[in-house]
Scaffold this motif. Structure first.
Motif, PDB file in Angstrom:
ATOM      1  N   UNK A  69      -2.340   4.259  -8.189  1.00 56.01           N
ATOM      2  CA  UNK A  69      -3.514   4.924  -8.760  1.00 56.01           C
ATOM      3  C   UNK A  69      -3.175   6.299  -9.332  1.00 56.01           C
ATOM      4  N   UNK A  70      -2.074   6.868  -8.900  1.00 54.96           N
ATOM      5  CA  UNK A  70      -1.709   8.215  -9.331  1.00 54.96           C
ATOM      6  C   UNK A  70      -0.832   8.229 -10.585  1.00 54.96           C
ATOM      7  N   UNK A  71      -0.243   7.105 -10.902  1.00 53.39           N
ATOM      8  CA  UNK A  71       0.761   7.083 -11.970  1.00 53.39           C
ATOM      9  C   UNK A  71       0.208   7.499 -13.329  1.00 53.39           C
ATOM     10  N   UNK A  72      -1.049   7.156 -13.616  1.00 51.48           N
ATOM     11  CA  UNK A  72      -1.610   7.417 -14.938  1.00 51.48           C
ATOM     12  C   UNK A  72      -2.441   8.701 -15.008  1.00 51.48           C
ATOM     13  N   UNK A  73      -2.414   9.525 -13.965  1.00 48.29           N
ATOM     14  CA  UNK A  73      -3.107  10.810 -14.024  1.00 48.29           C
ATOM     15  C   UNK A  73      -2.554  11.623 -15.194  1.00 48.29           C
ATOM     16  N   UNK A  74      -3.429  12.131 -16.040  1.00 47.02           N
ATOM     17  CA  UNK A  74      -2.982  12.902 -17.200  1.00 47.02           C
ATOM     18  C   UNK A  74      -2.606  14.324 -16.813  1.00 47.02           C
ATOM     19  N   UNK A  75      -1.393  14.716 -17.171  1.00 45.63           N
ATOM     20  CA  UNK A  75      -0.872  16.038 -16.820  1.00 45.63           C
ATOM     21  C   UNK A  75      -0.674  16.862 -18.092  1.00 45.63           C
ATOM     22  N   UNK A  76      -1.098  18.115 -18.057  1.00 44.80           N
ATOM     23  CA  UNK A  76      -0.879  19.042 -19.162  1.00 44.80           C
ATOM     24  C   UNK A  76      -0.321  20.346 -18.615  1.00 44.80           C
ATOM     25  N   UNK A  77       0.507  21.005 -19.415  1.00 47.42           N
ATOM     26  CA  UNK A  77       1.079  22.282 -18.995  1.00 47.42           C
ATOM     27  C   UNK A  77       2.567  22.337 -19.274  1.00 47.42           C
ATOM     28  N   UNK A  78       3.155  23.498 -19.008  1.00 40.63           N
ATOM     29  CA  UNK A  78       4.586  23.712 -19.194  1.00 40.63           C
ATOM     30  C   UNK A  78       5.220  24.002 -17.842  1.00 40.63           C
ATOM     31  N   UNK A  79       6.314  23.297 -17.543  1.00 40.87           N
ATOM     32  CA  UNK A  79       6.928  23.393 -16.223  1.00 40.87           C
ATOM     33  C   UNK A  79       8.442  23.554 -16.365  1.00 40.87           C
ATOM     34  N   UNK A  80       9.039  24.284 -15.430  1.00 44.58           N
ATOM     35  CA  UNK A  80      10.487  24.411 -15.391  1.00 44.58           C
ATOM     36  C   UNK A  80      11.080  23.145 -14.801  1.00 44.58           C
ATOM     37  N   UNK A  81      12.042  22.566 -15.505  1.00 47.27           N
ATOM     38  CA  UNK A  81      12.656  21.319 -15.031  1.00 47.27           C
ATOM     39  C   UNK A  81      13.428  21.531 -13.733  1.00 47.27           C
ATOM     40  N   UNK A  82      13.721  22.797 -13.394  1.00 47.46           N
ATOM     41  CA  UNK A  82      14.492  23.086 -12.190  1.00 47.46           C
ATOM     42  C   UNK A  82      13.606  23.525 -11.022  1.00 47.46           C
ATOM     43  N   UNK A  83      12.281  23.446 -11.199  1.00 50.39           N
ATOM     44  CA  UNK A  83      11.374  23.889 -10.136  1.00 50.39           C
ATOM     45  C   UNK A  83      10.332  22.814  -9.859  1.00 50.39           C
ATOM     46  N   UNK A  84      10.777  21.735  -9.256  1.00 49.67           N
ATOM     47  CA  UNK A  84       9.877  20.624  -8.954  1.00 49.67           C
ATOM     48  C   UNK A  84       8.830  21.022  -7.914  1.00 49.67           C
ATOM     49  N   UNK A  85       9.175  21.945  -7.029  1.00 51.37           N
ATOM     50  CA  UNK A  85       8.228  22.356  -5.992  1.00 51.37           C
ATOM     51  C   UNK A  85       7.006  23.023  -6.613  1.00 51.37           C
ATOM     52  N   UNK A  86       7.224  23.900  -7.587  1.00 48.80           N
ATOM     53  CA  UNK A  86       6.101  24.557  -8.259  1.00 48.80           C
ATOM     54  C   UNK A  86       5.231  23.530  -8.978  1.00 48.80           C
ATOM     55  N   UNK A  87       5.866  22.546  -9.592  1.00 51.57           N
ATOM     56  CA  UNK A  87       5.108  21.497 -10.275  1.00 51.57           C
ATOM     57  C   UNK A  87       4.266  20.702  -9.285  1.00 51.57           C
ATOM     58  N   UNK A  88       4.864  20.249  -8.198  1.00 54.61           N
ATOM     59  CA  UNK A  88       4.146  19.436  -7.215  1.00 54.61           C
ATOM     60  C   UNK A  88       3.028  20.231  -6.532  1.00 54.61           C
ATOM     61  N   UNK A  89       3.289  21.493  -6.306  1.00 55.70           N
ATOM     62  CA  UNK A  89       2.251  22.340  -5.709  1.00 55.70           C
ATOM     63  C   UNK A  89       1.059  22.463  -6.631  1.00 55.70           C
ATOM     64  N   UNK A  90       1.317  22.611  -7.948  1.00 55.88           N
ATOM     65  CA  UNK A  90       0.228  22.686  -8.927  1.00 55.88           C
ATOM     66  C   UNK A  90      -0.525  21.366  -8.990  1.00 55.88           C
ATOM     67  N   UNK A  91       0.186  20.251  -8.926  1.00 53.96           N
ATOM     68  CA  UNK A  91      -0.469  18.946  -8.971  1.00 53.96           C
ATOM     69  C   UNK A  91      -1.352  18.731  -7.739  1.00 53.96           C
ATOM     70  N   UNK A  92      -0.877  19.202  -6.592  1.00 58.53           N
ATOM     71  CA  UNK A  92      -1.646  19.034  -5.359  1.00 58.53           C
ATOM     72  C   UNK A  92      -2.937  19.849  -5.396  1.00 58.53           C
ATOM     73  N   UNK A  93      -2.896  20.999  -6.092  1.00 61.01           N
ATOM     74  CA  UNK A  93      -4.092  21.832  -6.197  1.00 61.01           C
ATOM     75  C   UNK A  93      -5.107  21.243  -7.169  1.00 61.01           C
ATOM     76  N   UNK A  94      -4.636  20.442  -8.115  1.00 60.98           N
ATOM     77  CA  UNK A  94      -5.527  19.926  -9.160  1.00 60.98           C
ATOM     78  C   UNK A  94      -6.004  18.502  -8.901  1.00 60.98           C
TER      79      UNK A  94
END
Length: 316
Positions: free
Chosen positions: A274-299
Motif C-alpha cells: 500500500x505504501x509503494x505508490x505514495x507520491x513523493x515530492x522534494x529534493x533529498x541528499x542521496x547520502x542521507x537516507x535517514x533524513x529522507x525516511x524521517x521526513x516520510x514518517x512525518x508526512x
C-alpha cells in the motif's frame, strides 16, 4: 565483438576509398549513389574525410617509400609503374603508402569504467568526454579513427566532447548518436530512457538503425516494448543525480527508494504494497537516507527501522 568493430571501420575506410575513385570518374547516377552512401551512417562521412586527407598527403608518403610520384591536372596524386595497369591501383597504392595518415590522429583505444557498488562514479573518457555513472553501472569505450562507441550497462550521464567522429551510446536495443551534447541514458529492464539537456541527438534502433526520435533539449525519450514516447522534462531535475541529489515530483515512494540505492545509498525495503505508490515530492541528499525516511514518517502513515546495512518501511 571488438574484432568485429575493427573489421567494420576497416571495411568502411575501404569503401570510402572506392567511392572516392568512383565519384571522381562516375556519372550523375554514381554521384547520387555516393551521396546516399554518405547519408547512411555518420561514420561514412568521417571515413571519406580521412581518405581524402590520405589522398592529399600521398605524394609525400610515396616519396618516403621510394616511389615515383606525378601529379595530374586535377592535382590528385598518381603513382607510376607497371602495376598501374590494374584498374584503381593508383588509388589503392596511394592509400597504402599513406596508411599512417589515415590513422594520423589517434590509434584504436579501449577503456572500461565501472562505478563502485556504493556511490556515483565520475570519470573522463579517453576522448575527453565526461561521464557520470550510478552505483554498479559500467561503460565500455571503443575509439577508432572514425567512431567513438560506448556500451552502457545501467545509467550514465554524458557531457560529450565535440569531435569530427560521432559519439554513440548503446543501451539495450537503443543507440544514441551525437557530436557534442549533454544527455543521460538509463536502462531499467526492457526500458531505455534518454534525457537531452543540451545539444542535439538521434535515438535509433540498435539493430535496424531506424531513427526513433530526435528530441529537443528538455525532452525525454522512453523506448520500451517497441514503443517510443516523447515527454517534456526539466533537465536539471532529471539529471540532478550527478550532484548526488534526488529530485522527486510526485514520484512513487518505491521509485525514490530505488534511486537511493542506485546512487550508492542503502537498500530501503518497503514491506507494505500500500505504501509503494505514495507520491513523493522534494529534493533529498542521496547520502542521507535517514533524513529522507524521517521526513516520510512525518508526512505519511509509515514507520521505518534499520535492518542490517539498510532500512525497512512498514505501514503505521
Amino acid at each position: 565483438m571488438m574484432a568485429a568493430r575493427d573489421e567494420d571501420y576497416t571495411r568502411i575506410l575501404q569503401e570510402a576509398a572506392q567511392w572516392l575513385e568512383r565519384a571522381r570518374r562516375g556519372s550523375a547516377i554514381d554521384r547520387r549513389a555516393f551521396r546516399a552512401w554518405l547519408e547512411e551512417r555518420p561514420e561514412h562521412v568521417v571515413a571519406m574525410e580521412l581518405v581524402e586527407r590520405a589522398w592529399r598527403q600521398a605524394p609525400a608518403a610515396a616519396r618516403q617509400a621510394g616511389l615515383q610520384v606525378r601529379v595530374t591536372a586535377s592535382r590528385r596524386p598518381a603513382l607510376s609503374g607497371r602495376a598501374l595497369r590494374a584498374p584503381g591501383f593508383a588509388l589503392a597504392a596511394a592509400l597504402a603508402v599513406a596508411g599512417g595518415v589515415v590513422f594520423w590522429n589517434q590509434a584504436v583505444q579501449d577503456q572500461q569504467v565501472v562505478a563502485p557498488a556504493h556511490g556515483v562514479a565520475v570519470a573522463t573518457l579517453i576522448d575527453g568526454t565526461r561521464v557520470w555513472l550510478t552505483a554498479g553501472s559500467a561503460v565500455k569505450v571503443h575509439v577508432s579513427p572514425i567512431s567513438r562507441v560506448v556500451t552502457l550497462a545501467g545509467e550514465g550521464g554524458f557531457d560529450v566532447r565535440h569531435q569530427w567522429r560521432p559519439f554513440t551510446v548503446t543501451a539495450g536495443d537503443v543507440q544514441v548518436v551525437d557530436r557534442g551534447t549533454l544527455f543521460s541514458v538509463a536502462q531499467v529492464g526492457a526500458q531505455v530512457d534518454v534525457v537531452l539537456a543540451r545539444g542535439a541527438i538521434e535515438v535509433k534502433d540498435r539493430d535496424t538503425g531506424a531513427v526513433l526520435a530526435t528530441p529537443s533539449p528538455g525532452q525525454k525519450v522512453a523506448v520500451a516494448n517497441g514503443r517510443t514516447t516523447l515527454s517534456a522534462v526539466d533537465p536539471d531535475t532529471a539529471m540532478a543525480w550527478r550532484q548526488g541529489r534526488i529530485v522527486a515530483e510526485d514520484m512513487p515512494l518505491s521509485t525514490v527508494a530505488a534511486r537511493f540505492e542506485a546512487l550508492g545509498g542503502p537498500h530501503i525495503a518497503i514491506r507494505d504494497a500500500r505504501l509503494r505508490q505514495i507520491g513523493v515530492s522534494g529534493t533529498y541528499s542521496a547520502q542521507d537516507a535517514v533524513a529522507f525516511l524521517t521526513a516520510m514518517q512525518a508526512l505519511y502513515p509509515i514507520v521505518w527501522r534499520r535492518v542490517g546495512d539498510g532500512y525497512e518501511v512498514r505501514h503505521r
